[in-house]
Design a protein around this motif. Structure first.
Motif, mmCIF file in Angstrom:
data_model
loop_
_atom_site.group_PDB
_atom_site.id
_atom_site.type_symbol
_atom_site.label_atom_id
_atom_site.label_comp_id
_atom_site.label_asym_id
_atom_site.label_seq_id
_atom_site.Cartn_x
_atom_site.Cartn_y
_atom_site.Cartn_z
ATOM 1 N N VAL A 51 0.848 -1.386 -0.106
ATOM 2 C CA VAL A 51 0.046 0.280 -0.141
ATOM 3 C C VAL A 51 1.101 1.471 -0.017
ATOM 4 N N SER A 52 0.561 2.147 -0.672
ATOM 5 C CA SER A 52 1.434 3.285 -1.056
ATOM 6 C C SER A 52 0.399 4.511 -0.895
ATOM 7 N N THR A 53 1.076 5.875 -0.800
ATOM 8 C CA THR A 53 0.295 7.493 -0.428
ATOM 9 C C THR A 53 1.012 8.252 -1.778
ATOM 10 N N ASP A 54 0.365 9.067 -2.248
ATOM 11 C CA ASP A 54 1.251 10.282 -2.339
ATOM 12 C C ASP A 54 0.735 11.478 -2.995
ATOM 13 N N GLY A 55 1.087 12.692 -2.869
ATOM 14 C CA GLY A 55 -0.127 14.055 -2.763
ATOM 15 C C GLY A 55 1.188 14.324 -4.191
ATOM 16 N N PHE A 56 0.507 15.609 -5.360
ATOM 17 C CA PHE A 56 1.193 15.597 -6.388
ATOM 18 C C PHE A 56 0.958 17.101 -6.434
ATOM 19 N N ILE A 57 1.396 18.254 -6.161
ATOM 20 C CA ILE A 57 1.622 19.363 -6.756
ATOM 21 C C ILE A 57 1.925 20.084 -7.575
ATOM 22 N N VAL A 58 2.398 19.397 -8.753
ATOM 23 C CA VAL A 58 3.510 19.573 -9.801
ATOM 24 C C VAL A 58 3.030 21.115 -10.148
ATOM 25 N N SER A 59 4.113 21.745 -10.115
ATOM 26 C CA SER A 59 3.901 23.118 -11.107
ATOM 27 C C SER A 59 5.164 23.322 -11.684
ATOM 28 N N PRO A 60 4.214 23.840 -13.069
ATOM 29 C CA PRO A 60 3.548 24.027 -13.730
ATOM 30 C C PRO A 60 2.728 22.857 -13.950
ATOM 31 N N ALA A 61 0.903 22.272 -13.441
ATOM 32 C CA ALA A 61 0.025 21.103 -14.131
ATOM 33 C C ALA A 61 0.308 20.169 -15.071
ATOM 34 N N PHE A 62 0.991 21.372 -16.222
ATOM 35 C CA PHE A 62 1.179 20.934 -17.445
ATOM 36 C C PHE A 62 1.889 20.641 -18.355
ATOM 37 N N PHE A 63 2.528 19.949 -18.444
ATOM 38 C CA PHE A 63 4.299 19.676 -19.510
ATOM 39 C C PHE A 63 4.207 18.690 -20.294
ATOM 40 N N PRO A 64 4.725 19.224 -20.745
ATOM 41 C CA PRO A 64 5.671 18.209 -22.016
ATOM 42 C C PRO A 64 5.825 16.876 -21.436
ATOM 43 N N GLY A 65 4.505 16.071 -22.330
ATOM 44 C CA GLY A 65 4.688 14.397 -21.817
ATOM 45 C C GLY A 65 4.208 14.535 -20.804
ATOM 46 N N GLY A 66 2.942 15.412 -20.173
ATOM 47 C CA GLY A 66 2.261 14.326 -19.281
ATOM 48 C C GLY A 66 1.342 16.082 -18.498
ATOM 49 N N ASN A 67 0.381 15.631 -17.151
ATOM 50 C CA ASN A 67 -0.139 16.479 -16.787
ATOM 51 C C ASN A 67 -0.296 15.845 -15.213
ATOM 52 N N ILE A 68 -0.410 16.651 -14.668
ATOM 53 C CA ILE A 68 -0.738 16.828 -12.704
ATOM 54 C C ILE A 68 -1.658 14.818 -13.006
ATOM 55 N N GLY A 69 -2.776 14.816 -13.575
ATOM 56 C CA GLY A 69 -3.640 13.572 -13.373
ATOM 57 C C GLY A 69 -2.609 12.650 -13.936
ATOM 58 N N LYS A 70 -2.005 12.662 -14.735
ATOM 59 C CA LYS A 70 -1.160 11.494 -15.423
ATOM 60 C C LYS A 70 0.402 11.051 -14.321
ATOM 61 N N LEU A 71 0.597 11.761 -13.973
ATOM 62 C CA LEU A 71 1.572 11.723 -12.685
ATOM 63 C C LEU A 71 1.174 11.148 -11.410
ATOM 64 N N SER A 72 0.048 11.600 -11.128
ATOM 65 C CA SER A 72 -0.636 11.052 -10.005
ATOM 66 C C SER A 72 -1.199 9.040 -10.128
ATOM 67 N N ILE A 73 -0.673 8.996 -11.635
ATOM 68 C CA ILE A 73 -1.307 7.500 -11.387
ATOM 69 C C ILE A 73 1.083 7.003 -11.238
ATOM 70 N N CYS A 74 0.860 7.387 -12.406
ATOM 71 C CA CYS A 74 2.591 6.742 -12.887
ATOM 72 C C CYS A 74 2.819 6.707 -11.034
ATOM 73 N N GLY A 75 3.159 7.834 -10.185
ATOM 74 C CA GLY A 75 3.774 7.596 -8.791
ATOM 75 C C GLY A 75 4.065 6.919 -8.179
ATOM 76 N N THR A 76 2.348 6.795 -7.130
ATOM 77 C CA THR A 76 1.403 5.529 -6.776
ATOM 78 C C THR A 76 1.690 4.409 -7.819
ATOM 79 N N VAL A 77 1.099 4.417 -9.251
ATOM 80 C CA VAL A 77 1.675 2.753 -9.362
ATOM 81 C C VAL A 77 3.366 2.212 -8.925
ATOM 82 N N ASN A 78 3.683 3.065 -10.008
ATOM 83 C CA ASN A 78 5.388 2.220 -9.581
ATOM 84 C C ASN A 78 5.822 3.006 -7.807
#
Length: 335
Positions: A51-78
């Protein structure tokens, strides 16, 4: 939802909240386990769970190659994958700033839907809060993931052994470099794209090749260099790196050269460090290079008994230098 924005009413629990959930989140996250009740009821695996929990506050929220939504899935899945766990379930909590464009929120939800599907994980529950203007910078997301640890797999930062090969699954520093340039603080024009990606597929292929692995760690905040120092401390071993073997994309190397940055300390969001006995290294790299997100996998060094807790790098001219220990805040809000 064109030209609409998130209002305080969307977080008040009434009709507008229901509309937001139905039209944005439920529309993208629908699956047999997604609940409209207070908690999801799930079938646990037969073996151990991670079980893992992670918070995502990246700035900017949209960037080349992804956005905060994609990042929030990848970070915890990884994070789950690095424990040898197949991702199964995910919960997500949103804190959204009043006035945030509804179109952008839907774009974030769509990225989460696509990435969760690729990772094979189901979003089963969530929460939505709306904060007043200025209390949140756009949108913050917290995800919690649950996964099934594969039978016979035991990995951890304290398990590195002298003689282990050190493998990195691709070129380093790309996400941190992308975020740096997306902020336009330096006026540098370089074609750099984040490496943000879900990595369970690569881990599964490696585990199909061998279970004889000691450490798997994703190199997020602080990059590969910080991860290596963490593992050296946990396992009380030394690390010897070959600088010439560390893969760095030319565009990242160019930006780092201009700004005086070390790519090993820039964040990755789609790269792992793997430590395993030398006799397994060849088949691990071979398995990784067949995966779409790890085609540049390389052996970059070895674990040693010498200088426990230290990372020593053999430079490209053959000299040895102590990699400086990470300190301070190199680049805030990269994830």
């Amino acid at each position: 939802m064109e030209n609409k924005t998130v209002t305080m009413a969307h977080g008040a629990g009434g009709r507008q909240t229901s509309e937001l959930i139905d039209e944005v989140f439920k529309a993208h996250f629908a699956n047999p386990d997604l609940t409209a009740d207070d908690a999801a009821v799930l079938v646990p695996p037969a073996g151990k769970m991670a079980v893992s929990t992670d918070g995502f506050i990246v700035s900017p929220a949209f960037f080349p190659g992804g956005n905060i939504g994609k990042l929030s899935i990848c970070g915890t899945v990884n994070d789950l994958a690095c424990m040898g766990a197949k991702p199964m379930y995910l919960t997500c909590a949103f804190v959204i700033e009043e006035g945030f464009p509804m179109e952008k929120l839907e774009e974030i939800a769509a990225a989460m839907e696509k990435t969760a599907k690729e990772a094979g994980v189901r979003i089963v529950s969530g929460d939505t809060k709306v904060a007043g203007k200025g209390q949140v910078d756009g949108v913050f997301i917290t995800t919690t993931g649950m996964g099934e640890i594969q039978e016979g797999v035991q990995v951890g930062g304290e398990l590195a052994k002298p003689g282990d090969a050190i493998i990195v699954t691709g070129d380093v520093g790309r996400h941190g470099c992308t975020i740096l340039l997306a902020r336009e603080d330096f006026g540098i024009d370089a074609d750099v794209t984040s490496d943000c990606a879900p990595l369970w597929g690569a881990v599964k292929d490696v585990l199909d090749a061998t279970h004889n692995i000691h450490v798997i760690r994703d190199a997020t905040r602080g990059g590969v260099g910080t991860v290596l120092y963490e593992i050296a401390g946990q396992s009380n071993v030394g690390i010897r790196l070959d600088a010439a073997a560390v893969p760095v994309a030319p565009e990242v190397k160019g930006v780092c050269g201009m700004l005086g940055l070390e790519p090993l300390y820039l964040a990755c969001e789609g790269r792992m460090v793997i430590m395993a006995p030398k006799e397994e290294a060849g088949r691990i790299v071979e398995a990784l290079r067949k995966c779409p997100y790890s085609r540049d996998a390389a052996i970059i060094g070895e674990v040693t008994e010498d200088q426990p807790g230290k990372v020593v790098m053999t430079t490209e001219i053959g000299t040895q230098a102590l990699l400086p220990q990470p300190g301070g805040e190199l680049l805030p809000r990269i994830c």
